[in-house]
Design an enzyme around this catalytic site. Sequence first.
Site, PDB file in Angstrom:
ATOM      1  N   LYS A   1       2.705  10.130   8.335  1.00  0.00           N
ATOM      2  CA  LYS A   1       1.971   9.676   9.546  1.00  0.00           C
ATOM      3  C   LYS A   1       2.471  10.216  10.855  1.00  0.00           C
ATOM      4  CE  LYS A   1      -0.965   6.129   7.900  1.00  0.00           C
ATOM      5  NZ  LYS A   1      -0.606   5.368   6.547  1.00  0.00           N
TER       6      LYS A   1
ATOM      7  N   PHE B   1       0.775  -1.124   0.062  1.00  0.00           N
ATOM      8  CA  PHE B   1       0.128   0.124  -0.081  1.00  0.00           C
ATOM      9  C   PHE B   1       0.714   1.081  -0.142  1.00  0.00           C
ATOM     10  CE2 PHE B   1      -2.220   3.472   1.957  1.00  0.00           C
ATOM     11  CZ  PHE B   1      -3.439   3.696   1.301  1.00  0.00           C
TER      12      PHE B   1
ATOM     13  N   ASP C   1       9.220   2.905   1.673  1.00  0.00           N
ATOM     14  CA  ASP C   1       8.100   3.552   2.175  1.00  0.00           C
ATOM     15  C   ASP C   1       8.002   3.410   3.805  1.00  0.00           C
ATOM     16  OD1 ASP C   1       5.666   4.381   3.209  1.00  0.00           O
ATOM     17  OD2 ASP C   1       4.340   3.598   1.088  1.00  0.00           O
TER      18      ASP C   1
END
Length: 406
Positions: free
Chosen positions: A260, A146, A231
């Site tokens: 995040k 993702f 990532d």
Amino acid sequence: MTTPSIVRTSTAELYDAHVLKNYARAPLTLVRGRGARVWDDAGNAYLDFTSGIAVSALGHCHPHWVAAVQRQAAELIHVSNLFRNPQQGELARRIVSFAGPGRVFFCNSGAEANEALIKLARLHGVQKAGGVEGKCYKIICAKNAFHGRTYGGMSATPQEKIQKGFRPLVPGFAFGELNHLQSFADLVDADTAAIFVETIQGEGGINACTPEFLRGLRQLCDQHNLLLLLDEVQCGIGRTGRFYAYEHAGIVPDAIGMAKGLGGGFPIGSMWVRDRFAELFHPGNHGTTFGGTPLACAAALAVLDVIEREGLLEKVRALSAPWHDALRQLAKDFPQHVSGVRGLGFLVGVQLTGDPAPYLAGLRERGLLAPSAGGNVIRLLPPLNATADELAQAVRIFRELLAAKS
Ligand SMILES: *Cc1c(COP(=O)(O)O)cnc(C)c1O
């Protein structure tokens, strides 16, 4: 003069009437938070192990973070990237101190950070092909990955539920099997510019790259002049007990996407690029209006300050071993419900034997909020400053639910 009409519409009604229906939301309206706890509009308290999906690294409304954001909001909020601001310079220095010699670009989300990584790969490919565009542009990603909802991120995310309805996608993405080095090696050809993986897949169900696999990818990239792009949007910023999750493997990537936890609740994303590739970007070939505002960077600096001052990396490492043991005991005691527990530090996946939805509802009714992930997994994402008591309380609630279902 018109008097404002008094409208008493519930938040649920407002959502039903006006908010886009792109989320299946829990029937809960949250109004306040402190530390690892949040309260709903009926006054019920919850232990929040969603942490805004690994965002609220310091829990809710940490006093140092609140003071830093309030101070900066009253001083200077936004000036654009046409000028310097002190907070962005300092935050870049701090990120370089964690990641190594390189340069930092700031944006506002994980998808934007990954978009920058994908653009870096394209620039590298053009250089590799002697300045010719459209030749060397392929990026090898992992199945089950993702990387976000932009066209680049979505094209790197081989999941039907995410790509369906949005084709044609960005060309050039191929997908290997996570932790199967040969499957990546088999996909490399003369047109390949980069390998791009999550160090630990989050949305996919908490699937970690093994250290051997990451070291193998590093070698593969060195052999073929490919960029190794990581990532770390979900697994970075201390969540695994190291600032970056790849540190567990002892490698150095060529670029890192993060977001995040970095802002502790304030939207900020960032790309770090290793020195030797940083010059691929020059004035005009990438940008953002909002990225790296004084306010966003002050929020992120407050997060880094608290991680250091409160020794949160050490705390996560120390508390996670007994916590994981207690969670594994659930799998032993309730094998009909829980088939395994995996993850690192405060990024944990509890593998269920069936659909997580009724379990999530049961946890919520007992006062624990947690998100699901792909493959029937419940994620537990406590803030990095969660206490041993709070971790134990989450296990207790989980145990009560499983006992009630057995
Ligand atoms: C959340 C996430 C993204 C996307 O971040 P947004 O801020 O939602 O755009 C990308 N990659 C990973 C690994 C994520 O967990």
